[in-house]
Design a protein around this motif. Structure first.
Motif, PDB file in Angstrom:
ATOM      1  N   GLN A 144      13.406  55.423 -10.440  1.00  0.00           N
ATOM      2  CA  GLN A 144      13.477  54.497  -9.266  1.00  0.00           C
ATOM      3  C   GLN A 144      14.130  54.809  -8.388  1.00  0.00           C
ATOM      4  N   VAL A 145      15.551  55.514  -8.555  1.00  0.00           N
ATOM      5  CA  VAL A 145      16.268  56.221  -7.423  1.00  0.00           C
ATOM      6  C   VAL A 145      15.627  57.050  -6.504  1.00  0.00           C
ATOM      7  N   THR A 146      14.649  58.024  -7.101  1.00  0.00           N
ATOM      8  CA  THR A 146      13.843  59.001  -6.682  1.00  0.00           C
ATOM      9  C   THR A 146      12.870  58.204  -5.810  1.00  0.00           C
ATOM     10  N   LEU A 147      12.340  57.299  -6.070  1.00  0.00           N
ATOM     11  CA  LEU A 147      11.203  56.540  -5.203  1.00  0.00           C
ATOM     12  C   LEU A 147      11.946  56.124  -4.211  1.00  0.00           C
ATOM     13  N   ILE A 152      10.752  65.392 -15.790  1.00  0.00           N
ATOM     14  CA  ILE A 152      12.264  65.353 -16.282  1.00  0.00           C
ATOM     15  C   ILE A 152      13.082  64.158 -15.821  1.00  0.00           C
ATOM     16  N   LEU A 153      12.871  63.634 -14.848  1.00  0.00           N
ATOM     17  CA  LEU A 153      13.421  62.329 -14.330  1.00  0.00           C
ATOM     18  C   LEU A 153      13.098  61.065 -15.548  1.00  0.00           C
ATOM     19  N   CYS A 154      11.859  61.152 -15.783  1.00  0.00           N
ATOM     20  CA  CYS A 154      11.466  60.015 -16.974  1.00  0.00           C
ATOM     21  C   CYS A 154      12.161  60.386 -18.244  1.00  0.00           C
ATOM     22  N   THR A 155      12.251  61.618 -18.691  1.00  0.00           N
ATOM     23  CA  THR A 155      13.018  61.993 -19.943  1.00  0.00           C
ATOM     24  C   THR A 155      14.542  61.812 -19.617  1.00  0.00           C
ATOM     25  N   HIS A 156      15.005  61.869 -18.670  1.00  0.00           N
ATOM     26  CA  HIS A 156      16.517  61.479 -18.429  1.00  0.00           C
ATOM     27  C   HIS A 156      16.608  59.873 -18.533  1.00  0.00           C
ATOM     28  N   ASP A 157      15.591  59.106 -18.070  1.00  0.00           N
ATOM     29  CA  ASP A 157      15.725  57.551 -18.177  1.00  0.00           C
ATOM     30  C   ASP A 157      15.668  57.360 -19.693  1.00  0.00           C
ATOM     31  N   ALA A 158      14.539  58.034 -20.438  1.00  0.00           N
ATOM     32  CA  ALA A 158      14.301  57.598 -21.968  1.00  0.00           C
ATOM     33  C   ALA A 158      15.702  57.784 -22.610  1.00  0.00           C
ATOM     34  N   VAL A 159      16.274  59.131 -22.188  1.00  0.00           N
ATOM     35  CA  VAL A 159      17.795  59.211 -23.032  1.00  0.00           C
ATOM     36  C   VAL A 159      18.697  58.201 -22.668  1.00  0.00           C
ATOM     37  N   GLU A 185      13.565  46.440 -13.009  1.00  0.00           N
ATOM     38  CA  GLU A 185      13.264  47.508 -12.873  1.00  0.00           C
ATOM     39  C   GLU A 185      14.034  48.395 -11.743  1.00  0.00           C
ATOM     40  N   GLY A 186      14.708  49.286 -12.039  1.00  0.00           N
ATOM     41  CA  GLY A 186      15.620  50.133 -11.215  1.00  0.00           C
ATOM     42  C   GLY A 186      17.054  49.694 -11.151  1.00  0.00           C
TER      43      GLY A 186
END
Length: 587
Positions: free
Chosen positions: A72-75, A106-113, A276-277
């Motif tokens: 979300q920050v990236t968006l 990578i960002l999605c994986t980071h958020d999942a972790v 979200e975010g």
């Protein structure tokens, strides 16, 4: 005998014990040989190392995730870069980099972790039927400014104090030791027998430092995996005004249009969600779809003329599963506690129209809409649909948007059954067809809108819209608002912008200053009347009430130049950014 070479000396102790235990098993058999080979594989060793590091990271403050919404920050950064990308090549290069699918993965994986969406979920261990001793667990949590993130209630059958729910991401959830259904026996050595949730709350509020719970675990109710469902809220919600929420401090406030991450739907009346975010990992309570629909139905039955869409906070049914009120509007007899819980006028017909059916539209009960991100595809740009009350200026905005780049922004040529005039060119001014042909196409559902004016049929063809999209253009439409039922489909995937008028005094002031001409009179050019200004406001409110759940964006047309700038930014987002759309559109 299992042979272990020196390369396994630094293996995880659990793997080492498993390998050692194979020594006691007869080595014959394919299953044992397969297990031995699997436990010695480098791939499994690497996976275990990754898992251990992730778990250790969660226990080490130095490696605690700073946020769980990197995507979300990236968006948000992408939106900022869009305005300055043309300034330098560095900005442009960064913009392209951040949009690459591998980087976003990578960002999605980071958020999942960060959200701990990696733990295995094993079935509950069944309790022994002949075990007469009651299992008790002692849980200690450090009290801080953060709520512990759990609610309690009195069990209706046993009268015991039990954990009603555990808020995802809260301190209790992160501990992994407190679960919904656990019976509370003691808090800081004080028995809670014959006590109410309010009494337990008092004990917690008077506690300092470490809080110790003695609990009887509930084996029939295990933890649930965090849901991946995202919804767009279609109403405003303020938990402080909700008399039925189990604990107001546990509520999550949101505005219409906010995207919410629903992390748990276990409770029939109260869902757990995050905006979200949000950087706050602890979830909050929101009314479930069933509860909110019941409230709206009750409100419409009580006041059928309501037009503002404000959600009712008085329910015709049980408002929460922890403690149900006995009458529709009476206060709940017992409150649960968070641990700890801080104290129409007729609208003039326009040329393009379809049969009005407000009774059907009134039956729509907008609460939540499940959404997913739709990523832009080169050469297939979503249509931009401008909708608003007659006289609000949506057609003028459409013309000005097209004028900025006529090769890019295109509006479909309307169809008509009237005779062609000498000065007109077929396919440029109108597509001229016979009345019989047009009536047949209307019956076949080939028009997204149609109407009759002075005995002639007019309409917009769905095929002409798709032709513009397939040619790589941005189709711009400004249909009658009831055409939205035909336009908002998975086939077209439109981006719908609601053009709203400013307040009445500013509407009159700006239109008079601009010498605006009335669009209500097709026969002569004249200024708007005061009644027409009022019609614009009333019609706009009605459109928003009936169809507001379909809108992706709202632009107040106070001044055309400012409104056009906002519209251009919206058009850029549609072409370049992943946006939230109904989940069925991307399945």
């Amino acid at each position: 005998m299992v042979n272990m070479d020196t390369s396994t000396e630094n293996w995880d102790p659990a793997l080492t014990r498993l390998l050692a235990s194979l020594k006691e098993v007869q080595p014959s058999g394919e299953d044992v040989a397969f297990l031995s080979e699997l436990l010695q594989s480098k791939q499994l060793h690497a996976l275990v190392q990754v898992h251990n590091k992730i778990v250790a990271k969660g226990k080490d403050d130095k490696f605690y995730p700073l946020l769980s919404n990197a995507m979300q920050v990236t968006l948000e950064v992408l939106e900022l870069l869009a305005d300055v990308a043309s300034v330098s090549k560095e900005y442009e290069e960064l913009l392209k980099l951040l949009q690459k699918p591998h980087f976003q993965a990578i960002l999605c994986t980071h958020d999942a972790v960060a959200q701990k969406d990696y733990y295995p979920h094993l079935p509950d261990v069944p309790s022994e039927a002949d075990n007469e001793e009651e299992t008790v667990k002692i849980v200690q949590l450090v009290k801080s400014d953060e709520p512990l993130g759990a609610t309690i209630k009195t069990d209706e059958d046993t009268g015991k104090i039990v954990i009603a729910r555990v808020m995802h991401g809260g301190a209790a959830d992160r501990s992994g030791l407190i679960h919904a259904g656990d019976e509370v026996i003691e808090v800081n050595g004080i028995s809670v027998e014959n006590k109410t949730p309010a009494d337990v709350l008092t004990i917690l509020q008077n506690s300092e430092g470490t809080i110790t719970f003695k609990l009887v675990p509930s084996y029939c109710k295990g933890g649930s995996r965090e849901s991946k469902v995202r919804v767009r809220a279609l109403f405003d919600y303020d938990s402080s005004e909700d008399p039925y929420i189990p604990c107001k401090e546990a509520g999550l406030n949101f505005k219409k249009g906010d995207v919410l991450h629903i992390v748990s739907q276990d409770d029939a009346y109260w869902w757990q969600a995050r905006r979200e975010g949000d950087r706050v990992m602890r979830a909050g309570l929101i009314p479930s779809r069933a509860l909110q629909e019941g409230r709206i139905i009750h409100e419409r039955q009580t006041d059928p003329q309501t037009m503002d869409g404000k959600p009712a906070l008085c329910s015709p049914s049980a408002a929460n599963s922890d403690c149900a009120p006995k009458t529709p509007c009476s206060p709940a007899p017992t409150a649960t506690a968070l641990l700890p819980c801080k104290s129409t006028p007729k609208v003039k017909k326009v040329i393009y129209d379809i049969t009005e059916n407000d009774d059907f539209d009134r039956e729509m009960i907008p609460t939540y809409e499940e959404v997913a991100r739709l990523y832009p595809r080169p050469g297939l740009v979503r249509p931009i649909v401008l909708v608003g009350a007659p006289g609000v200026g949506r057609n003028e905005l459409r013309r000005r948007l097209i004028a900025t780049d006529p090769e890019k922004y295109v509006t479909p040529v309307p169809f008509t059954s009237r005779p062609q005039k000498p000065s007109e060119q077929n396919g440029r001014d109108y597509v001229f067809v016979t009345r019989e042909k047009m009536e047949q196409d209307i019956a076949d559902g080939k028009f997204i809108e149609h109407g009759e004016y002075k005995g002639n049929l007019y309409g917009t063809s769905a095929d002409s819209v798709e032709a513009i999209i397939n040619a790589g253009g941005v189709c711009v439409l400004s249909p009658h608002w009831q055409a939205l039922k035909m336009v908002r489909t998975a086939r077209m995937r439109p981006y719908i912008v609601f053009i709203r008028p400013p307040p009445l005094d500013r509407l009159i002031e700006t239109r008079v200053a601009a010498n605006a001409r009335s669009t209500f009179d097709k026969e002569c050019s004249r200024a708007f009347t005061e009644e027409e200004f009022n019609d614009i406001i009333r019609s706009s409110n009605r459109i928003n009430f009936l169809y507001g759940y379909m809108f992706d964006e709202e632009i107040v047309n106070e001044e055309l130049a400012s409104a056009l700038t906002q519209l251009l930014k919206a058009a850029w987002r549609v072409q370049s950014e992943p946006l939230w759309v109904p989940a069925s559109w991307v399945q």
